[in-house]
Design a protein around this motif. Structure first.
Motif, PDB file in Angstrom:
ATOM      1  N   GLY A 716       0.776  -1.219   0.000  1.00 42.97           N
ATOM      2  CA  GLY A 716       0.000   0.000   0.000  1.00 42.97           C
ATOM      3  C   GLY A 716       0.811   1.275   0.000  1.00 42.97           C
ATOM      4  N   VAL A 717       2.165   1.172   0.090  1.00 39.86           N
ATOM      5  CA  VAL A 717       3.016   2.362   0.078  1.00 39.86           C
ATOM      6  C   VAL A 717       3.583   2.540  -1.325  1.00 39.86           C
ATOM      7  CG1 VAL A 717       5.059   3.477   1.036  1.00 39.86           C
ATOM      8  CG2 VAL A 717       3.579   2.103   2.509  1.00 39.86           C
ATOM      9  N   SER A 718       3.307   3.667  -1.938  1.00 45.23           N
ATOM     10  CA  SER A 718       3.705   3.898  -3.320  1.00 45.23           C
ATOM     11  C   SER A 718       5.190   4.198  -3.427  1.00 45.23           C
ATOM     12  CB  SER A 718       2.908   5.069  -3.904  1.00 45.23           C
ATOM     13  OG  SER A 718       3.311   5.331  -5.230  1.00 45.23           O
ATOM     14  N   GLN A 719       5.793   3.779  -4.532  1.00 47.72           N
ATOM     15  CA  GLN A 719       7.201   4.071  -4.811  1.00 47.72           C
ATOM     16  C   GLN A 719       7.415   4.008  -6.310  1.00 47.72           C
ATOM     17  OE1 GLN A 719      10.043   5.316  -4.490  1.00 47.72           O
ATOM     18  NE2 GLN A 719      11.466   3.947  -3.515  1.00 47.72           N
ATOM     19  N   ASP A 720       8.024   5.034  -6.863  1.00 48.79           N
ATOM     20  CA  ASP A 720       8.479   5.018  -8.253  1.00 48.79           C
ATOM     21  C   ASP A 720       9.992   5.118  -8.255  1.00 48.79           C
ATOM     22  OD1 ASP A 720       5.841   5.107  -8.847  1.00 48.79           O
ATOM     23  OD2 ASP A 720       5.947   6.852 -10.156  1.00 48.79           O
ATOM     24  N   ILE A 721      10.655   4.373  -9.138  1.00 46.44           N
ATOM     25  CA  ILE A 721      12.086   4.573  -9.341  1.00 46.44           C
ATOM     26  C   ILE A 721      12.309   4.865 -10.824  1.00 46.44           C
ATOM     27  CG2 ILE A 721      12.811   3.110  -7.419  1.00 46.44           C
ATOM     28  CD1 ILE A 721      13.491   0.934  -9.401  1.00 46.44           C
ATOM     29  N   SER A 722      13.344   5.637 -11.099  1.00 43.64           N
ATOM     30  CA  SER A 722      13.692   5.993 -12.472  1.00 43.64           C
ATOM     31  C   SER A 722      15.185   5.779 -12.673  1.00 43.64           C
ATOM     32  CB  SER A 722      13.340   7.453 -12.769  1.00 43.64           C
ATOM     33  OG  SER A 722      11.944   7.663 -12.639  1.00 43.64           O
ATOM     34  N   ILE A 723      15.552   5.424 -13.910  1.00 40.20           N
ATOM     35  CA  ILE A 723      16.952   5.212 -14.257  1.00 40.20           C
ATOM     36  C   ILE A 723      17.202   5.942 -15.569  1.00 40.20           C
ATOM     37  CG2 ILE A 723      18.772   3.513 -14.630  1.00 40.20           C
ATOM     38  CD1 ILE A 723      15.496   2.173 -13.504  1.00 40.20           C
ATOM     39  N   ASP A 724      18.363   6.590 -15.676  1.00 41.35           N
ATOM     40  CA  ASP A 724      18.662   7.314 -16.909  1.00 41.35           C
ATOM     41  C   ASP A 724      20.164   7.294 -17.177  1.00 41.35           C
ATOM     42  OD1 ASP A 724      18.136   8.666 -19.195  1.00 41.35           O
ATOM     43  OD2 ASP A 724      17.573  10.558 -18.262  1.00 41.35           O
ATOM     44  N   ASP A 725      20.510   7.477 -18.435  1.00 47.26           N
ATOM     45  CA  ASP A 725      21.896   7.627 -18.874  1.00 47.26           C
ATOM     46  C   ASP A 725      22.802   6.518 -18.360  1.00 47.26           C
ATOM     47  OD1 ASP A 725      21.242   9.826 -20.307  1.00 47.26           O
ATOM     48  OD2 ASP A 725      21.814  11.265 -18.775  1.00 47.26           O
ATOM     49  N   LEU A 726      22.399   5.269 -18.575  1.00 43.45           N
ATOM     50  CA  LEU A 726      23.305   4.158 -18.318  1.00 43.45           C
ATOM     51  C   LEU A 726      24.439   4.234 -19.329  1.00 43.45           C
ATOM     52  CD1 LEU A 726      20.475   3.088 -17.170  1.00 43.45           C
ATOM     53  CD2 LEU A 726      21.478   0.830 -17.435  1.00 43.45           C
ATOM     54  N   GLU A 727      25.665   4.173 -18.858  1.00 45.32           N
ATOM     55  CA  GLU A 727      26.816   4.252 -19.747  1.00 45.32           C
ATOM     56  C   GLU A 727      27.886   3.255 -19.333  1.00 45.32           C
ATOM     57  OE1 GLU A 727      28.301   8.235 -19.729  1.00 45.32           O
ATOM     58  OE2 GLU A 727      26.843   8.923 -21.212  1.00 45.32           O
ATOM     59  N   ILE A 728      28.555   2.706 -20.315  1.00 43.59           N
ATOM     60  CA  ILE A 728      29.822   1.994 -20.093  1.00 43.59           C
ATOM     61  C   ILE A 728      30.787   2.600 -21.096  1.00 43.59           C
ATOM     62  CG2 ILE A 728      31.038  -0.197 -20.204  1.00 43.59           C
ATOM     63  CD1 ILE A 728      28.578  -1.601 -19.272  1.00 43.59           C
ATOM     64  N   VAL A 729      31.670   3.454 -20.602  1.00 42.83           N
ATOM     65  CA  VAL A 729      32.525   4.277 -21.454  1.00 42.83           C
ATOM     66  C   VAL A 729      33.975   3.837 -21.313  1.00 42.83           C
ATOM     67  CG1 VAL A 729      33.350   6.614 -21.908  1.00 42.83           C
ATOM     68  CG2 VAL A 729      30.956   6.233 -21.304  1.00 42.83           C
ATOM     69  N   LYS A 730      34.641   3.630 -22.439  1.00 41.85           N
ATOM     70  CA  LYS A 730      36.062   3.301 -22.407  1.00 41.85           C
ATOM     71  C   LYS A 730      36.858   4.524 -21.959  1.00 41.85           C
ATOM     72  CE  LYS A 730      39.961   1.823 -25.285  1.00 41.85           C
ATOM     73  NZ  LYS A 730      40.422   1.494 -26.640  1.00 41.85           N
ATOM     74  N   ILE A 731      37.671   4.357 -20.894  1.00 47.87           N
ATOM     75  CA  ILE A 731      38.456   5.477 -20.382  1.00 47.87           C
ATOM     76  C   ILE A 731      39.955   5.259 -20.521  1.00 47.87           C
ATOM     77  CG2 ILE A 731      36.660   6.215 -18.759  1.00 47.87           C
ATOM     78  CD1 ILE A 731      38.177   4.821 -16.528  1.00 47.87           C
ATOM     79  N   ALA A 732      40.395   4.068 -20.828  1.00 51.84           N
ATOM     80  CA  ALA A 732      41.829   3.824 -21.042  1.00 51.84           C
ATOM     81  C   ALA A 732      42.020   2.466 -21.705  1.00 51.84           C
ATOM     82  CB  ALA A 732      42.604   3.871 -19.732  1.00 51.84           C
TER      83      ALA A 732
END
Length: 732
Positions: A716-732
Motif C-alpha cells: 500500500g506504500v507507493s514508490q516510483d524509481i527511475s533510471i537514466d543515462d546508463l553508460e559503459i565508457v572506455k576510459i583507457a
C-alpha cells in the motif's frame, strides 16, 4: 514508524529509543525522528483527542494531528569537532594500528554532480568511522542523509550553517550525518605525495598562459606522476595538471608562483588515489640528479642579432615567408634555416619562422619562457610569442630550393601556438607519440640554405601504455573466465546448496544468454543432475578441454607507425577510441529499443514506462512504477561488445520518490564479471537524481549486461524509481 493496535506513549518511546523525538498519531501510529519539520504548525491540545489504542486514559493525537515528545534519555546528536580515534576505525573491522585520525570540517552544500564523487556507498549502519574507512586514501569524506558516504580529494566550497546538517547517522544516533543534499564533511590526513623513483616533490604551482614548465606536453587519460616522470625523462622537472596533463621543463618559469597544497586536489586519470594538480594548478616534481641550467638569450647567433620577445598571431603570422618545426630546435638551427632572410624567430619550443618583413609588436621578455627542444639552455618563445632575431647582413638573398625535415615530439605541439594545450584541452593523447614531418616519406637533414617549401606528410609512431587487443579473434577472452577455475581439480564436485552447479557457472561465464561457440560448447556435458548433493560429471576433463578450445585474444605492445597528409587524421588501429560508450539507448530516447525488459512477477507489478523525467539529458528516462508490495524485481538486458584489456567506467543516474522503500540494483555482466556497481540496497533522498559510477577492466569481447533492480516495499506504500543515462565508457 509503525502502526500498533496496542499503542501507548510508553511503547512508542521504547520503539523510538534511538531517536531524540517521537510522536503518536491517530490512536495507533508511532513516529520517530531527529528534528521536527520546520514548516510544521503548533495547534491546540484539544485537536489531539484520540485515545491511545493500548490505553484509553492517554491521548494519541488524531487524524493529521501528532503529539510530539522529547526523549529525555537520548543525548542530542553532535558533530565531532575533534579527531576520531583509531579505535573507532578498528570497531569497523580494521585492526591496523596505523589508522590515522580524521577531523570535522563543517556542513557543506552538495550538488547533483556530487562534490565528493568517489566510492559512494549507503548503509543502514553508517558512522563517520565507517565512511572514513571506505574513503581511505582520499583527502575528504562526507556524510549525507543519515546513511550515505561520499569520498573525494577536493574540499567542498559552499559552506552552510551547522543547523542545516541535522540528520542523525543511521549507525550512531548521537552524531549528525548531514541531511538532504547537505554534507557533514571531514578531512582525512591524506598521505604525503610519494614521488616517483629518483624524484622529489616541489609543491603546487599556479599555471597560466606562461607555463611553469614550458617544455614537452603529454596528455593521457591514464596519467599519474609515474607516467609523467617517464614521459619527461631527460628534463630536470615534470608536473601533472588537470587530472591527465603532463608538462616537462629544464627549469621552472621565472613567472612561476607556488600556492597552497589545497589548490591541487584533482585525482589522476590513471589512479583515483593520486593527485594530478587541478585546473591551472600543477603538482611539480624534480629529478634528484638534475642540474638546473642557466638559460641565456645570446645577443648574436650566426648573422643575426637578438631583437626582443615579440607577439605572433596564428591567423596572421608575424613572419610569413618560411617555417618548419623540429624536435631538435635550437637558435642555431633556426638561424641556418632562415639564412638569407632579414628576420628569424623561434616559438613554442619547436617552431622556426623566417621573413623579410615583420608585423606585431614587442612583448615582455617573461612572455618568452619555453626552452628550445634541441637546447634547453636557450629560450624558444612561447604560445604566440617569438624570440625575434634580425639579420646583420646588409642585403639578404633567399635561396629558392631546399628540403626540410623536422621531428615533433608530441601531437599537442604540432601547430604553434594557438594557445598552449591547457587545463581545458579539448583532446587527449592516451599514449606517448612521436611524429616526423617531411617533404617526402624519407627524412633528410636540414640544409644550410633553405626555401619556404612546407612539409606535406607526417609519420606518427604510437607506443601503447598497455598491451592492446589486435581485434583477433573477434570473439575471444583475455583469459579463461575465473568461474571456470573451480573445474581445475581431480576432486568430485557436487551440486551445492540451492542447486548451485560449478559446471553451469563456468558455462554461463562464457556466454550467458548467448549461444556458445561450437568448440567451447563441445567441452560441456549435455545434461546435469539437479538434486542437491548429487555428483557432477568429472570436472578436470572439462577444464582441460576449455584450455585447448577457448579462443584467447591476441595482444601486442609493439609501436605502430602510420604516415598521413598533414592535417588529416591518422588511420584507425581497429580498436575502440577512448570515450566510446558501448551501451545503446542508455538514455531511453528511443523507447525500449535495444533492451530486453524482464518483470520478474507474473502479475505485472512494475509497469515499465518511458517518461520525461531527467530533462538535462533528453526527453526520456526509464520509470518503474506502482511498487506496492513487499518485494519486486526487474532485469534490463543488453548484449555489449567491449575491448579486452581496456578500462571502462560504468555509470547511471538513479531517482526514487520514497526513501522509506528500500530499493537497490546490481550492475553486472552476469557471471562474466564481478558486480561493477554496488548491488546492495541504495536508499536515497526522495525526488532527486543521484549519479553513481565505478570502473572495471574488460576481459572478453561480448557479454550480456544485466542491470537488475529490486525493492523491498510496504503493502500500500507507493514508490516510483527511475533510471537514466546508463553508460559503459572506455576510459583507457
Amino acid at each position: 514508524m509503525k502502526g500498533d493496535d496496542g499503542l501507548t506513549v510508553a511503547s512508542c518511546l521504547a520503539f523510538c529509543s534511538e531517536y531524540p523525538l517521537f510522536g503518536v498519531e491517530y490512536g495507533r501510529e508511532c513516529y520517530c525522528g531527529t528534528t521536527r519539520l520546520a514548516s510544521s504548525q503548533l495547534v491546540s491540545d484539544q485537536d489531539c483527542s484520540f485515545s491511545c489504542a493500548g490505553d484509553n486514559a492517554e491521548t494519541c493525537g488524531a487524524g493529521n494531528r501528532i503529539e510530539i515528545y522529547t526523549n529525555d534519555a537520548f543525548g542530542t546528536p553532535s558533530t565531532p569537532a575533534g579527531d576520531e580515534s583509531d579505535e573507532d576505525c578498528d570497531e569497523e573491522g580494521d585492526d591496523d594500528d596505523d589508522d590515522e585520525a580524521f577531523t570535522y570540517s563543517g556542513c557543506f552544500q552538495d550538488t547533483a554532480e556530487r562534490i565528493l564523487p568517489k566510492r559512494i556507498i549507503a548503509t543502514n549502519d553508517m558512522t563517520p568511522a565507517k565512511c572514513a574507512a571506505n574513503c581511505d586514501g582520499y583527502g575528504y569524506f562526507g556524510l549525507q542523509y543519515s546513511s550515505e558516504c561520499y569520498c573525494g580529494n577536493a574540499k567542498p566550497k559552499v559552506s552552510l550553517p551547522e543547523a542545516e546538517c541535522n540528520m542523525a547517522c543511521s549507525g550512531d544516533k548521537t552524531i549528525y550525518c548531514g541531511s538532504g543534499m547537505k554534507l557533514s564533511v571531514y578531512t582525512l590526513p591524506k598521505p604525503a605525495a610519494i614521488p616517483p623513483t629518483n624524484t622529489e616533490y616541489k609543491g603546487c604551482y599556479a599555471d597560466h598562459d606562461t607555463r611553469v614548465l614550458p617544455g614537452k606536453t603529454v596528455l593521457s587519460d591514464g596519467m599519474t606522476p609515474d607516467v609523467c616522470a617517464i614521459a619527461c625523462a631527460g628534463y630536470n622537472y615534470f608536473g601533472v595538471e588537470y587530472g591527465k596533463e603532463c608538462y616537462c621543463g629544464a627549469q621552472l618559469s621565472t613567472a612561476s608562483e607556488k600556492v597552497s597544497e589545497e589548490e591541487c586536489t584533482m585525482s589522476c586519470g590513471g589512479d583515483d588515489l593520486q593527485i594530478c594538480g587541478d585546473k591551472s594548478r600543477l603538482n611539480v616534481y624534480r629529478y634528484t640528479d638534475a642540474v638546473d641550467p642557466t638559460i641565456v638569450e645570446p645577443a648574436v647567433v650566426g648573422d643575426f642579432a637578438y631583437k626582443s620577445c615579440w607577439t605572433d598571431n596564428v591567423a596572421d603570422r608575424s613572419l610569413k615567408a618560411a617555417s618548419y618545426a623540429s624536435d631538435d630546435m635550437s637558435l642555431e638551427n633556426c638561424a641556418a634555416f632562415c639564412s638569407g632572410y632579414k628576420y628569424f624567430g623561434v616559438e613554442f619550443a619547436t617552431e622556426c619562422y623566417c621573413g623579410n618583413e615583420v608585423i606585431g609588436q614587442e612583448a615582455a621578455e617573461v612572455d618568452c619562457s619555453m626552452e628550445c627542444k634541441g637546447n634547453s639552455n636557450q629560450w624558444c618563445g612561447s604560445g604566440v610569442r617569438l624570440n625575434l632575431y634580425e639579420s646583420t647582413v646588409a642585403a639578404p638573398v633567399v635561396s629558392s630550393s631546399a628540403v626540410v625535415s623536422a621531428v615533433v615530439s608530441s601531437a599537442a605541439v604540432v601547430s604553434s601556438s594557438a594557445a598552449p594545450a591547457s587545463s581545458v584541452a579539448s583532446s587527449s593523447v592516451s599514449s606517448f607519440v612521436t611524429s616526423t614531418i617531411s617533404a617526402s616519406s624519407t627524412p633528410v637533414s636540414v640544409a644550410a640554405s633553405t626555401s619556404s617549401a612546407a612539409p606535406t606528410e607526417t609519420t606518427v609512431v604510437t607506443c601503447p601504455t598497455r598491451p592492446v587487443w589486435l581485434g583477433t579473434p573477434t570473439e575471444c577472452w583475455s583469459a579463461l573466465p575465473s568461474a571456470c577455475n573451480a573445474l581445475n581439480t581431480d576432486a568430485t564436485l557436487t551440486i551445492a546448496v540451492y542447486g548451485g552447479n560449478a559446471i553451469l557457472s563456468c558455462r554461463n561465464a562464457f556466454a550467458p544468454g548467448l549461444d556458445l561457440l561450437p568448440a567451447i560448447a563441445a567441452c560441456f556435458p549435455t545434461s546435469y543432475p539437479t538434486q542437491w548433493g548429487a555428483a557432477l560429471p568429472p570436472a578436470k576433463p572439462i577444464y582441460d578441454c576449455l584450455m585447448s578450445s577457448t579462443p584467447l585474444c591476441d595482444f601486442s605492445s609493439a609501436c605502430v607507425t602510420s604516415t598521413y597528409p598533414i592535417g588529416a587524421a591518422p588511420t584507425s588501429t581497429g580498436t575502440t577510441a577512448v570515450g566510446t560508450n558501448v551501451i545503446q539507448n542508455g538514455g531511453w530516447e528511443s523507447g525500449t529499443d535495444g533492451w530486453t525488459l524482464k518483470d520478474n512477477f507474473s502479475n505485472g507489478i512494475g509497469i515499465v514506462k518511458v517518461s520525461n523525467v531527467r530533462s538535462k539529458s533528453g526527453a526520456n528516462s526509464l520509470r518503474i512504477t506502482d511498487i506496492e508490495r513487499n518485494s519486486a524485481s526487474w532485469d534490463l538486458l543488453q548484449t555489449i561488445h567491449t575491448e579486452p584489456g581496456a578500462t571502462y567506467r560504468a555509470s547511471l543516474w538513479w531517482y526514487q520518490t520514497n526513501p522509506a522503500v528500500s530499493c537497490g540494483f546490481g550492475f553486472t555482466w552476469n557471471y562474466a564479471y564481478p558486480k561493477i556497481l554496488e548491488g546492495a540496497a541504495y536508499s536515497k533522498a526522495a525526488n532527486q537524481w543521484v549519479y553513481i559510477s565505478s570502473t572495471f577492466v574488460a576481459t572478453k569481447t561480448t557479454a550480456v549486461l544485466d542491470v537488475s533492480f529490486n525493492c523491498n516495499a510496504i503493502y500500500g506504500v507507493s514508490q516510483d524509481i527511475s533510471i537514466d543515462d546508463l553508460e559503459i565508457v572506455k576510459i583507457a
